[in-house]
Design an enzyme around this catalytic site. Structure first.
Site, mmCIF file in Angstrom:
data_model
loop_
_atom_site.group_PDB
_atom_site.id
_atom_site.type_symbol
_atom_site.label_atom_id
_atom_site.label_comp_id
_atom_site.label_asym_id
_atom_site.label_seq_id
_atom_site.Cartn_x
_atom_site.Cartn_y
_atom_site.Cartn_z
ATOM 1 C CG ASP A 67 34.234 33.466 38.071
ATOM 2 O OD1 ASP A 67 33.969 32.976 36.960
ATOM 3 O OD2 ASP A 67 34.655 34.618 38.233
ATOM 4 C CG ASP A 123 42.228 38.194 31.696
ATOM 5 O OD1 ASP A 123 41.308 38.060 30.874
ATOM 6 O OD2 ASP A 123 42.623 37.275 32.430
#
Length: 239
Positions: free
Chosen positions: A8, A129
């Site tokens: 990330d 998500d």
């Protein structure tokens, strides 16, 4: 099963968030490029990259870093984070990325997902998500009113080649993935599913291997914090 070590990127650094909270992040000293090299050196073939700056801005902020990773290492890379236009998808595909993940933009605009899947066959992954069964959007800052399984049934025939399912309540927590809900998603999905969020141990990897229609699993914080050693993780690879 494929294993996707995660990178990330925020402000050109490797970071991990807890439950997607930008105020609850850990920065790591290693650069994204060096981290990718480390994964490659250990024998991993796949990589999951999220541009967290992109998730906030809707731009391909870290494209240059991602290009460098693609060109230096022979890895199959999936990239997500704020991809909201055909132009952004093209930039990533032209950079050599294997799959581009569409999340919020696909949930907010199903036609965008359909167009992307038609224009870029086998290149689009759908990122769902969820929190308590409902989809979240906009860097997880907004809850939609859509149930995950209802949305999936609506877009199942659009042609996404992969589905990445993240349980936000587990993400970055190292509390083990939500296998039950992931199984529900995998049972409905027309395309193979990647498990994401909460991986804490090799046992989680072994458990994922026994599930139907699961293509792979994403491992992030447990690697960075040393809970899972890369030497152990690579032994679980079979793709």
């Amino acid at each position: 099963m494929k294993i996707f070590p995660a990178i990330d990127i925020k402000d050109k650094k490797c970071v991990r968030l807890i439950k997607g909270d930008f105020n609850n992040k850990t920065e790591y000293e290693i650069s994204p490029v060096d981290q990718a090299g480390k994964y490659k050196d250990h024998g991993f073939k796949n990589l999951h990259i999220v541009d967290l700056d992109g998730a906030l801005t809707g731009e391909t902020v870290n494209l240059d870093i991602i290009k460098e990773i693609v060109h230096k290492f022979d890895l199959k890379i999936e990239v997500g984070g704020g991809v909201r236009s055909i132009d952004s998808i093209e930039k990533y595909i032209n950079a050599g990325v294997e799959k581009v993940i569409l999340g919020s933009a696909a949930i907010k605009n199903k036609n965008f997902l359909k167009e992307a899947c038609q224009k870029f066959p086998n290149k689009i992954a759908l990122g769902l998500d969820a929190k308590d069964g409902y989809l979240s959007v906009s860097g997880w800052k907004e809850n939609s009113n859509q149930l995950t399984l209802d949305f999936l049934k609506e877009v199942n025939d659009y042609g996404a080649s992969r589905l990445i399912y993240t349980d936000i309540n587990r993400d970055g927590t190292k509390e083990s993935p939500n296998f039950e809900e992931t199984t529900n998603v995998a049972n409905v999905s027309n395309c193979p599913v990647i498990i994401s969020g909460g991986v804490s141990s090799i046992d989680d990897i072994k458990k994922a291997k026994g599930l139907k229609n699961i293509e792979g699993i994403i491992v992030g914080k447990a690697i960075y914090d040393g809970d899972i050693k890369l030497e152990e993780l690579v032994k679980e690879l079979d793709a």
